[in-house]
Design a protein around this motif. Structure first.
Motif: not given
Length: 367
Positions: A77-84, A104-111, A354-360
């Motif tokens: 709903a909030h148009g999120v393109e990457a999750v951290h 199938g969610g957005p590209p995601t980085v887990v810190s 973020y770019a690397r998570s999108a590549a996954f």
């Protein structure tokens, strides 16, 4: 790019994760990204420079259940393109956000912001149950020490290092004119068991017995152990030499650092050590535990000293009191050479993750 920082703990609750998430989201906005924070921490007075969605507000404390479906719908709903997702030892909301990438969610980085060394078997069991090592996410931790435990818990999954950010120049004030004829040792921490303020206090009391009148110490921070620490200082008659200030804001801490001589970080399970980095940026030599996250920006004998035990901590501080020129030489270096960790490098590293998570997921991150 529209980035959602998902964290169970956030402002107005105070802590290292809460402040770092806020600062990262704010800096990313300045760099041209759109950011928002999703958290289960209840509201209150706090900064309004970053949009905050407070979800799952049923229950007590910051840890409230949010279903995966509800969280996915909120992100969409909030148009999120990457999750951290920001994870500590216990972070149900952030774990749920990370798991969405596999659905199938957005590209995601887990810190990971904490040291998992003492809970590796528990986390490994949970991760295997969730098949977390196979999730199409980019794992990261705030230091090399923290990353090694995450890697072990995830059965060798690659884990990048994404340190906390800082603006070194903001901490480098002109040295305050000395008001005491003796050096000041300082430490900033939450007064909780994990940070080991009681062990530090007993180290200082032992140092006071061998070096009476040769130093003063200032311990900054609040927490459940503070009243007991104050009682110990009073019982030892050390109130003139060791001061507990309680919680202070960043402006007051900067002023104290500018008037101090050596910073002490006593916790071996320090995942990063942002207070130590602030002190090093202010020009102070840092004495910290080897094997902690502080070792990523403090080299032994260069920016400070790394020790392996409380006894070695005490003996190192004693040696610095006996030969003040050693601390003065390191302080001169720290004031003239900025630390390697700064916001510019942190933001670049985050964008790369973020770019690397999108590549996954076979996607490209928006500009």
């Amino acid at each position: 790019m529209r980035i959602a920082h998902v964290t169970d703990v956030y402002l107005p609750r105070l802590g290292g994760v809460e402040l770092q998430v806020h600062d990262l989201a704010t800096r990313q906005q300045t760099a041209g990204h759109e950011t928002l924070v999703l958290t289960t921490t209840a509201g209150g007075r706090g900064p309004d420079d970053v949009p905050v969605l407070r979800v799952g507000l049923v229950g007590a404390g910051p840890y409230r259940k949010v279903g995966a479906r509800n969280l996915a719908e909120t992100l969409q709903a909030h148009g999120v393109e990457a999750v951290h997702a920001h994870v500590s030892a216990f972070s149900p909301l952030a774990w749920t956000a990370a798991r969405l990438a596999a659905a199938g969610g957005p590209p995601t980085v887990v810190s990971v912001h904490s040291m998992w060394h003492d809970i590796i078997p528990l986390v490994r069991r949970f991760a295997r149950w969730q098949d977390a090592a196979a999730w199409p996410v980019q794992w990261a931790a705030v230091s090399s020490a923290a990353a090694s435990a995450v890697r072990a818990a995830l059965d060798g999954t690659p884990v990048a290092v994404l340190p906390n950010g800082i603006d070194p120049a903001a901490w480098l004030l002109p040295p305050a004119p000395p008001t005491d004829p003796v050096p000041t040792l300082i430490s900033v921490m939450r007064m909780v068991r994990r940070k080991r303020p009681r062990a530090l206090l007993r180290t200082l009391l032992g140092l006071r017995a061998t070096h009476p009148g040769r130093f003063r110490a200032v311990l900054v921070g609040d927490g459940p152990l503070l009243p007991g620490l104050r009682r110990e200082i009073a019982a030892a008659g050390a109130g003139d030499d060791i001061h507990l200030t309680g919680a202070l804001d960043r402006t007051a801490i900067r002023a104290l650092l500018s008037a101090s001589s050596v910073y002490v970080a006593p916790a071996p399970r320090e995942s990063f050590g942002i207070a130590a980095l602030e002190a090093r940026s202010a020009g102070l030599p840092v004495v910290a535990r080897a094997g902690s996250g502080v070792a990523d920006f403090i080299s032994h004998g260069v920016e400070g000293w790394l020790v392996n035990s409380d006894e070695e901590l005490r003996s190192t501080l004693a040696a610095l009191l006996d030969d003040p020129s050693r601390a003065a030489a390191v302080a001169l270096y720290n004031r003239s050479v900025a630390p390697c960790v700064r916001w510019e490098t942190v933001l670049d590293a985050a964008d790369a993750l973020y770019a690397r998570s999108a590549a996954f997921l076979g996607r490209r991150t928006p500009a």
